[in-house]
Design a protein around this motif. Sequence first.
Motif, short mmCIF file in Angstrom:
data_model
loop_
_atom_site.label_atom_id
_atom_site.label_comp_id
_atom_site.label_asym_id
_atom_site.label_seq_id
_atom_site.Cartn_x
_atom_site.Cartn_y
_atom_site.Cartn_z
N ALA A 37 51.93 16.00 -27.07
CA ALA A 37 51.91 14.86 -26.16
C ALA A 37 53.03 15.01 -25.13
N PRO A 38 52.84 14.48 -23.93
CA PRO A 38 53.87 14.61 -22.88
C PRO A 38 55.20 13.95 -23.26
N GLU A 39 55.14 12.89 -24.06
CA GLU A 39 56.37 12.19 -24.42
C GLU A 39 56.94 12.69 -25.76
N ALA A 40 56.57 13.89 -26.18
CA ALA A 40 57.02 14.44 -27.46
C ALA A 40 58.51 14.77 -27.42
N THR A 41 59.18 14.49 -28.52
CA THR A 41 60.61 14.79 -28.62
C THR A 41 60.78 16.17 -29.27
N ALA A 42 62.00 16.66 -29.23
CA ALA A 42 62.30 17.94 -29.88
C ALA A 42 62.08 17.83 -31.39
N GLU A 43 62.34 16.65 -31.93
CA GLU A 43 62.13 16.43 -33.36
C GLU A 43 60.64 16.55 -33.73
N ASP A 44 59.77 16.02 -32.86
CA ASP A 44 58.32 16.13 -33.10
C ASP A 44 57.88 17.59 -33.10
N ARG A 45 58.41 18.36 -32.14
CA ARG A 45 58.05 19.77 -32.07
C ARG A 45 58.59 20.54 -33.28
N ALA A 46 59.81 20.21 -33.70
CA ALA A 46 60.39 20.88 -34.86
C ALA A 46 59.58 20.59 -36.12
N ARG A 47 59.13 19.36 -36.26
CA ARG A 47 58.32 18.97 -37.42
C ARG A 47 56.98 19.74 -37.41
N ALA A 48 56.37 19.87 -36.24
CA ALA A 48 55.11 20.60 -36.13
C ALA A 48 55.31 22.07 -36.48
N VAL A 49 56.40 22.66 -36.01
CA VAL A 49 56.69 24.07 -36.32
C VAL A 49 56.92 24.24 -37.82
N GLN A 50 57.63 23.30 -38.42
CA GLN A 50 57.89 23.35 -39.86
C GLN A 50 56.56 23.31 -40.64
N LEU A 51 55.68 22.39 -40.25
CA LEU A 51 54.39 22.28 -40.94
C LEU A 51 53.52 23.52 -40.70
N LEU A 52 53.59 24.08 -39.50
CA LEU A 52 52.83 25.30 -39.21
C LEU A 52 53.31 26.45 -40.08
N ASP A 53 54.62 26.60 -40.20
CA ASP A 53 55.17 27.67 -41.03
C ASP A 53 54.72 27.52 -42.49
N ARG A 54 54.78 26.28 -42.99
CA ARG A 54 54.38 26.04 -44.37
C ARG A 54 52.88 26.30 -44.55
N ALA A 55 52.08 25.86 -43.60
CA ALA A 55 50.63 26.06 -43.69
C ALA A 55 50.28 27.55 -43.66
N ALA A 56 50.99 28.32 -42.84
CA ALA A 56 50.74 29.76 -42.78
C ALA A 56 51.18 30.44 -44.07
N ARG A 57 52.30 30.00 -44.61
CA ARG A 57 52.81 30.59 -45.85
C ARG A 57 51.86 30.33 -47.02
#
Length: 110
Positions: A68-88
């Motif tokens: 989303a355009p109003e996404a914070t750095a925390e939102d992006r970090a959470r998404a990256v964390q979930l992506l890493d876990r899902a890939a693992r």
Amino acid sequence: MRRLDIAFGAAYVSGLSRIRRAPEILWRPISVPNIQSAKKNMRKSRAATVRNRAQRSALRTALKKAKAPEATAEDRARAVQLLDRAARKNLVHRNAAARHKSHLAKAAAK
């Protein structure tokens, strides 16, 4: 083998219960195994399916928030964390996770 009728997660053993709460199209008969190890594998499979569905849903929600355009750095970090876990855990392919992470980083740099 016994037959089991499944509808929306509710199970009724064929012949024992004729209560139908949904149209016939929504019912699908499946086989219930007789062997104990096969029964256990079926239970494990159902539990994993429910767990994977919840994790995949949480991942999609996090990705939508992060894109989303109003996404914070925390939102992006959470998404990256979930992506890493899902890939693992092989919930998504590792290349798909890398692609999503790359798109998030590229969007954040703009």
